[in-house]
Design a protein around this motif. Structure first.
Motif, PDB file in Angstrom:
ATOM      1  N   UNK A  10       0.841  -1.190   0.000  1.00 36.28           N
ATOM      2  CA  UNK A  10       0.000   0.000   0.000  1.00 36.28           C
ATOM      3  C   UNK A  10       0.881   1.247   0.000  1.00 36.28           C
ATOM      4  N   UNK A  11       0.358   2.374  -0.412  1.00 32.45           N
ATOM      5  CA  UNK A  11       1.164   3.603  -0.375  1.00 32.45           C
ATOM      6  C   UNK A  11       1.722   3.913   1.012  1.00 32.45           C
ATOM      7  N   UNK A  12       0.952   3.556   2.044  1.00 30.46           N
ATOM      8  CA  UNK A  12       1.369   3.874   3.408  1.00 30.46           C
ATOM      9  C   UNK A  12       2.615   3.098   3.828  1.00 30.46           C
ATOM     10  N   UNK A  13       2.985   2.056   3.082  1.00 29.08           N
ATOM     11  CA  UNK A  13       4.188   1.303   3.417  1.00 29.08           C
ATOM     12  C   UNK A  13       5.451   2.065   3.053  1.00 29.08           C
ATOM     13  N   UNK A  14       5.367   3.015   2.134  1.00 39.35           N
ATOM     14  CA  UNK A  14       6.555   3.731   1.677  1.00 39.35           C
ATOM     15  C   UNK A  14       6.838   4.970   2.517  1.00 39.35           C
ATOM     16  N   UNK A  15       5.834   5.472   3.206  1.00 31.98           N
ATOM     17  CA  UNK A  15       6.047   6.645   4.044  1.00 31.98           C
ATOM     18  C   UNK A  15       7.058   6.389   5.163  1.00 31.98           C
ATOM     19  N   UNK A  49      14.250   5.198  -1.125  1.00 35.12           N
ATOM     20  CA  UNK A  49      12.806   5.182  -0.859  1.00 35.12           C
ATOM     21  C   UNK A  49      12.031   5.666  -2.075  1.00 35.12           C
ATOM     22  N   UNK A  50      12.556   6.680  -2.724  1.00 29.67           N
ATOM     23  CA  UNK A  50      11.929   7.208  -3.925  1.00 29.67           C
ATOM     24  C   UNK A  50      11.914   6.153  -5.031  1.00 29.67           C
ATOM     25  N   UNK A  51      13.049   5.456  -5.188  1.00 34.59           N
ATOM     26  CA  UNK A  51      13.183   4.465  -6.262  1.00 34.59           C
ATOM     27  C   UNK A  51      12.213   3.303  -6.078  1.00 34.59           C
ATOM     28  N   UNK A  52      12.155   2.748  -4.851  1.00 38.08           N
ATOM     29  CA  UNK A  52      11.276   1.584  -4.640  1.00 38.08           C
ATOM     30  C   UNK A  52       9.808   1.981  -4.779  1.00 38.08           C
ATOM     31  N   UNK A  53       9.478   3.238  -4.424  1.00 37.24           N
ATOM     32  CA  UNK A  53       8.085   3.666  -4.585  1.00 37.24           C
ATOM     33  C   UNK A  53       7.696   3.728  -6.063  1.00 37.24           C
ATOM     34  N   UNK A  54       8.693   3.947  -6.938  1.00 34.95           N
ATOM     35  CA  UNK A  54       8.430   3.965  -8.384  1.00 34.95           C
ATOM     36  C   UNK A  54       8.346   2.545  -8.934  1.00 34.95           C
ATOM     37  N   UNK A  95       3.905   4.106  -6.772  1.00 35.26           N
ATOM     38  CA  UNK A  95       3.304   4.786  -5.627  1.00 35.26           C
ATOM     39  C   UNK A  95       3.860   6.192  -5.429  1.00 35.26           C
ATOM     40  N   UNK A  96       4.906   6.558  -6.165  1.00 32.93           N
ATOM     41  CA  UNK A  96       5.469   7.895  -6.034  1.00 32.93           C
ATOM     42  C   UNK A  96       4.492   8.970  -6.487  1.00 32.93           C
ATOM     43  N   UNK A  97       3.419   8.570  -7.164  1.00 29.22           N
ATOM     44  CA  UNK A  97       2.398   9.522  -7.595  1.00 29.22           C
ATOM     45  C   UNK A  97       1.249   9.638  -6.598  1.00 29.22           C
ATOM     46  N   UNK A  98       1.365   8.920  -5.492  1.00 29.31           N
ATOM     47  CA  UNK A  98       0.365   9.045  -4.443  1.00 29.31           C
ATOM     48  C   UNK A  98       0.743  10.254  -3.582  1.00 29.31           C
ATOM     49  N   UNK A  99      -0.191  11.134  -3.337  1.00 24.66           N
ATOM     50  CA  UNK A  99       0.128  12.392  -2.655  1.00 24.66           C
ATOM     51  C   UNK A  99       0.738  12.171  -1.270  1.00 24.66           C
ATOM     52  N   UNK A 100       0.265  11.151  -0.586  1.00 30.05           N
ATOM     53  CA  UNK A 100       0.797  10.851   0.738  1.00 30.05           C
ATOM     54  C   UNK A 100       2.285  10.504   0.642  1.00 30.05           C
ATOM     55  N   UNK A 155       4.281  11.299  -1.959  1.00 28.10           N
ATOM     56  CA  UNK A 155       4.996  12.472  -2.487  1.00 28.10           C
ATOM     57  C   UNK A 155       5.371  13.441  -1.369  1.00 28.10           C
ATOM     58  N   UNK A 156       4.451  13.687  -0.461  1.00 26.04           N
ATOM     59  CA  UNK A 156       4.747  14.588   0.646  1.00 26.04           C
ATOM     60  C   UNK A 156       5.839  14.033   1.549  1.00 26.04           C
ATOM     61  N   UNK A 157       5.812  12.704   1.758  1.00 25.29           N
ATOM     62  CA  UNK A 157       6.857  12.082   2.571  1.00 25.29           C
ATOM     63  C   UNK A 157       8.216  12.191   1.893  1.00 25.29           C
ATOM     64  N   UNK A 158       8.242  12.029   0.576  1.00 28.42           N
ATOM     65  CA  UNK A 158       9.504  12.142  -0.164  1.00 28.42           C
ATOM     66  C   UNK A 158      10.025  13.577  -0.133  1.00 28.42           C
ATOM     67  N   UNK A 159       9.138  14.544  -0.270  1.00 27.37           N
ATOM     68  CA  UNK A 159       9.554  15.945  -0.175  1.00 27.37           C
ATOM     69  C   UNK A 159      10.178  16.194   1.194  1.00 27.37           C
TER      70      UNK A 159
END
Length: 653
Positions: A145-150, A168-173, A178-183, A185-189
C-alpha cells in the motif's frame, strides 16, 4: 440503629418516592451490546505496558474473532506498542515481526503498520532492512500500500541520509508507481528537505498532479532552511492556503538568515491573519527582536507571549531572557529569569551569557555557582562558553584557566573549538598573544575560524603583526570569503606601518571580489520605528540637522578635553581627512539623532554590526559626561553602558 432490609428486585416504590418516567411519546432507546471487536479495540488502545499488550495478544489468539477483524486488531496492537516505553533491545521488533507473521496470508495493512513501528522505535535505517526482509520472504504475495513507503521516507529523513531518501523514492516507483500518491509524495519531499537536497524536493513538488497545504508548506520550509529566502517568498506568495507551519517557516527563516526586520514583519502579518501563535513562531520572533535590539518590539513580543499562555514555557522564557539581554535591558532579563517557574540549563546559560555581555562579570560567576550548588542544574558546554566569555570581558585570566580546567576535570565536558576560542580570546585580550598561539598549537581538536579569528582580533588590539599573519594564513584557507579577516589583517598591518603588506592584502581582496561589509548602526525611535545609519551616510531625511548638531557636539566635547584618536582610521590619508572620516562613523550619527529626538535624561540604545572603535568609545563616554543621558551601545562583541563619563567595560573590550 435501624437496619434496612435489601429491596427485592421487583419491589415497588412507595407513593412518597415515585420512579421517574420518560415522556409517553418517546420510546426508550435500546442500545445494542458492544461487539467483541469493539471491546478488544478499546482494551488494546488503553493497554498500559508491553507485558500487558502481550497478554492481550494471547487473548486475541484464543478468542473466536471474525477473520476480517483480526488484521485490524493486530494493526492497532502494533500502533499501541509503538507508543509504549519499550526496553532498549531488539525484543519488541522481534515480537512485532512475530505478530505480522502470525497471519497465514500476509496482510498489506499489517505490513505498513510493521514498517511504521520500525520507523518509530528502531534506528532510522533499520526500517530499510526490515523492508528488504519482507520483500525477500513474501515477494509478490505481499501487495503493498502507499502507506508502506512513508516509513521508508521518514526513516531516511531521520537519518539525514540522501542515498536512503533516493532509495525510498526508487522503490516507490518500481513497486507500483506509488510515487504519484500524494501521501508518498509529501513524505519524499520531507525526506529530501531533511537531507538538504532542495532541488530534488522541488522536482517532486513540481511533478505533483495535486498539491495540498503540506506540499506547499514543505517547499517553503525547504527554501527557508537553505537560506534562499527569495525562493521561499515566491513559493509562499503562490501558496493557496497558508497554514501556521508555512507562516512559522517564514518567520524562523528570516530570523535564522539575519533578516530580523522581515522576520518581525512576517510575524505581525501572521498574527493579523488570525494564525495561532505557537512556541516555534514565537521563538523566531524573539530571536529577531534579539538581533535587532528593538526594545519596544521586545515588550510587544512579551505581551503576546503572556496573552497566548506561552509566557510560562521554559523555552520561550529562556528566549525572552536572551532577547531582553540583547536589547540592552539586562535588568528586565533578570526579572524574567527570576519569574520563571521552571528553569533549565538553557535558562541559566542565557542569563549567564547576558550578564557577561553587559560587563556584570561577578553576577555571571555568582549565578553559575548558584546554579551548580543550590539549583542542582548540571552545566553543559554552552554554560561554560558563557562563563569563559565573562572572564574574557573582564580580563580574569586566572579564573578563566580555572574554569577551563574544571569543565573537563569536574564535569567531564571535553573542550570544543568554541571553548578554545574563548580561551584564546581571554589570553589575547589580556596581551598574552604568544601564549594564546601556543594554546592553539596544543589543541586536541582542529581549530576552526573562530579560534584563529580570536587570535587575529587580539593581534589587532595589541599590534602583533607577525602573529596576525600566521592567524590570517589559516583563516584565508578556512574562510576564503570572510571579508572581516582580510580587514583585520589589513588594519593590523596598517597600524604597524607595513603599507606594502597592506597593499598586498587589499589586492588579494580585489582579486577575490570581496567587498567590505558597511558599518551600520540602528536606533529605535519612540514610535518603534528602527532608523538605520551607515558610515558617512547622507541619505537620512534629517541629515542636514544631524550634521549641524554633530559639529556643535564635537566643539562642546573638545572644550571638555576630547582629542580624536586618529589611529582608529587605518587609511594612509591626512590627519584632517582622518578626523572627517571619524565624524562620519555610524554610531556617532545614530547617537546625535537620538539626542535630537529623545532629548536628554533619556536612555539611548544603539546597535552596531561591527566592533566599536576607540575614538567612538571615547566620544560617547564624554557625551555621557557632558549630557545627563545614559547611552547603551551593543557592538558585535558586547554591551557598553555609558553613564557619567564611565563605561561598563572599564576600557577593556
Amino acid at each position: 440503629m435501624v437496619h434496612l432490609a435489601p429491596c427485592h428486585p421487583r419491589a415497588r416504590f412507595t407513593a412518597q418516592h415515585p420512579p421517574p418516567r420518560p415522556p409517553t411519546d418517546l420510546p426508550l432507546p435500546l442500545l445494542p451490546p458492544p461487539s467483541l471487536t469493539a471491546l478488544l479495540l478499546a482494551a488494546v488502545a488503553s493497554s498500559p505496558s508491553f507485558p500487558h499488550l502481550r497478554h492481550l495478544h494471547g487473548l486475541l489468539v484464543r478468542l473466536p474473532i471474525p477473520p476480517p477483524s483480526l488484521p485490524l486488531l493486530l494493526c492497532r496492537l502494533l500502533r499501541r506498542l509503538a507508543a509504549l516505553p519499550l526496553p532498549p533491545t531488539r525484543a519488541p521488533l522481534r515480537y512485532a515481526v512475530a505478530v505480522f507473521s502470525s497471519l497465514s496470508t500476509p496482510d498489506p495493512f499489517l505490513a505498513a503498520a510493521l514498517l511504521r513501528f520500525a520507523h518509530l522505535t528502531q534506528p532510522p535505517l533499520e526500517t530499510f532492512r526490515l523492508f528488504s526482509c519482507l520483500r525477500r520472504a513474501h515477494g509478490s504475495e505481499l501487495p503493498l500500500l502507499p502507506f508502506a513507503f512513508s516509513p521508508l521516507a521518514k526513516s531516511a529523513a531521520a537519518a539525514r541520509s540522501l542515498p536512503a531518501a533516493a532509495a525510498a523514492h526508487a522503490v516507490s516507483i518500481f513497486l507500483g508507481g506509488f510515487h504519484k500518491h500524494r501521501f508518498v509524495e509529501n513524505s519524499l519531499i520531507g525526506a529530501y528537505v531533511a537531507c538538504g537536497d532542495v532541488g530534488a524536493a522541488r522536482k517532486v513538488f513540481d511533478e505533483m498532479t495535486a498539491k495540498d497545504v503540506i506540499s506547499w508548506t514543505s517547499i517553503v520550509v525547504a527554501y527557508s532552511r537553505s537560506g534562499d529566502m527569495g525562493s521561499a517568498e515566491d513559493v509562499f506568495a503562490l501558496c493557496p492556503v497558508k497554514d501556521v507551519v508555512a507562516w512559522t517557516a517564514m518567520v524562523t527563516g528570516y530570523a535564522q538568515n539575519a533578516m530580523p526586520v522581515k522576520a518581525l514583519e512576517a510575524f505581525e502579518r501572521m498574527a493579523a491573519a488570525g494564525m495561532a501563535i505557537d512556541e516555534v513562531s514565537l521563538t523566531g520572533a524573539i530571536s529577531a527582536c534579539a538581533q535587532l535590539g528593538a526594545v519596544r518590539r521586545a515588550a510587544w513580543i512579551h505581551e503576546i507571549a503572556e496573552q497566548s499562555g506561552l509566557g510560562k514555557n521554559v523555552v520561550v522564557g529562556s528566549g525572552m531572557v536572551d532577547m531582553y539581554a540583547k536589547c540592552g535591558l539586562i535588568d528586565e532579563a533578570c526579572r524574567v529569569f527570576e519569574g520563571m517557574q521552571e528553569k533549565n540549563v538553557y535558562s541559566y546559560s542565557s542569563m549567564i551569557a547576558g550578564l557577561a555581555s553587559h560587563g556584570r562579570v561577578n553576577d555571571a560567576i555568582a549565578l553559575f555557582k548558584d546554579m551548580v550548588r543550590r539549583a542542582d542544574v548540571e552545566p553543559n558546554h554552552v554554560t561554560f562558553i558563557g562563563v569563559l566569555t565573562a572572564c574574557s570581558h573582564a580580563g580574569m585570566v586566572k579564573e578563566g584557566r580555572c574554569y577551563f580546567a574544571q569543565m573537563k576535570d569536574r564535569y567531564g565536558i571535553l573542550p570544543s573549538a568554541d571553548h578554545y576560542a574563548c580561551m584564546v580570546d581571554l589570553l589575547g585580550r589580556a596581551g598574552l598573544v604568544i601564549e594564546a598561539l601556543d594554546l592553539v598549537k596544543s589543541m586536541t581538536v582542529a581549530p576552526h575560524g573562530g579560534v584563529w579569528g580570536a587570535l587575529l582580533g587580539a593581534c589587532r588590539i595589541h599590534g602583533n603583526a607577525e602573529v596576525a599573519k600566521v592567524a590570517a594564513e589559516h583563516l584565508f584557507k578556512l574562510e576564503p570569503e570572510g571579508i572581516g579577516n582580510y580587514i583585520l589583517l589589513s588594519n593590523t598591518l596598517a597600524s604597524a606601518g607595513e603599507w606594502d603588506e597592506v597593499s598586498k592584502v587589499r589586492k588579494l581582496m580585489r582579486n577575490r571580489r570581496l567587498k567590505k561589509d558597511p558599518a551600520v548602526s540602528w536606533f529605535e525611535g519612540r514610535d518603534g520605528f528602527v532608523h538605520q545609519f551607515f558610515a558617512g551616510d547622507n541619505t537620512h531625511p534629517r541629515t542636514h540637522e544631524i550634521n549641524k548638531a554633530l559639529l556643535d557636539l564635537v566643539a562642546k566635547l573638545k572644550l571638555a578635553g576630547y582629542v580624536p584618536i586618529l589611529s582608529s582610521v587605518v587609511y594612509n590619508v591626512s590627519e584632517e581627512e582622518k578626523e572627517r572620516l571619524l565624524m562620519g562613523h555610524s554610531e556617532k550619527l545614530a547617537l546625535v539623532f537620538g539626542l535630537l529626538t529623545l532629548g536628554s535624561r533619556s536612555s539611548i540604545r544603539i546597535v552596531k554590526n561591527l566592533r566599536i572603535c576607540e575614538d567612538c568609545h571615547l566620544f560617547i563616554r564624554l557625551v555621557s559626561k557632558v549630557q545627563p543621558v545614559e547611552i547603551i551601545v551593543r557592538d558585535n562583541m558586547r554591551f557598553h553602558h555609558f553613564k557619567d563619563g564611565e563605561c561598563s567595560c572599564g576600557g577593556f573590550w
